[in-house]
Motif scaffolding. Sequence first.
Motif: not given
Length: 87
Positions: A1-29
């Motif tokens: 179960m711990v590995k499953d949670i770690q995988l989810v956390a890694n995926d969320l980190k990637l999405y959040f990083r993409g979100f941050e980059v998009a915000l920094n570029k003012s790319n609303i879409d």
Amino acid sequence: MVKDIQLVANDLKLYFRGFEVALNKSNIDDSIRYLKDIRRELNDNLDYLQAKQEASEVQDVLKRILKESLGDYKKRIRRIEKELKRH
């Protein structure tokens, strides 16, 4: 179960990083797309992880019941053995 949670956390980190980059570029879409991806990832994985947790809890209860039953049967066997020795 711990590995499953770690995988989810890694995926969320990637999405959040993409979100941050998009915000920094003012790319609303792209920002909105990443937020939707985060929400989808959370919803999908929460259902999966909750089901897995519930299954684990059921398994723990079944193990406890089996241990109790085995204890009862061992007591019965000892009583029967004592009775057989008397005869």
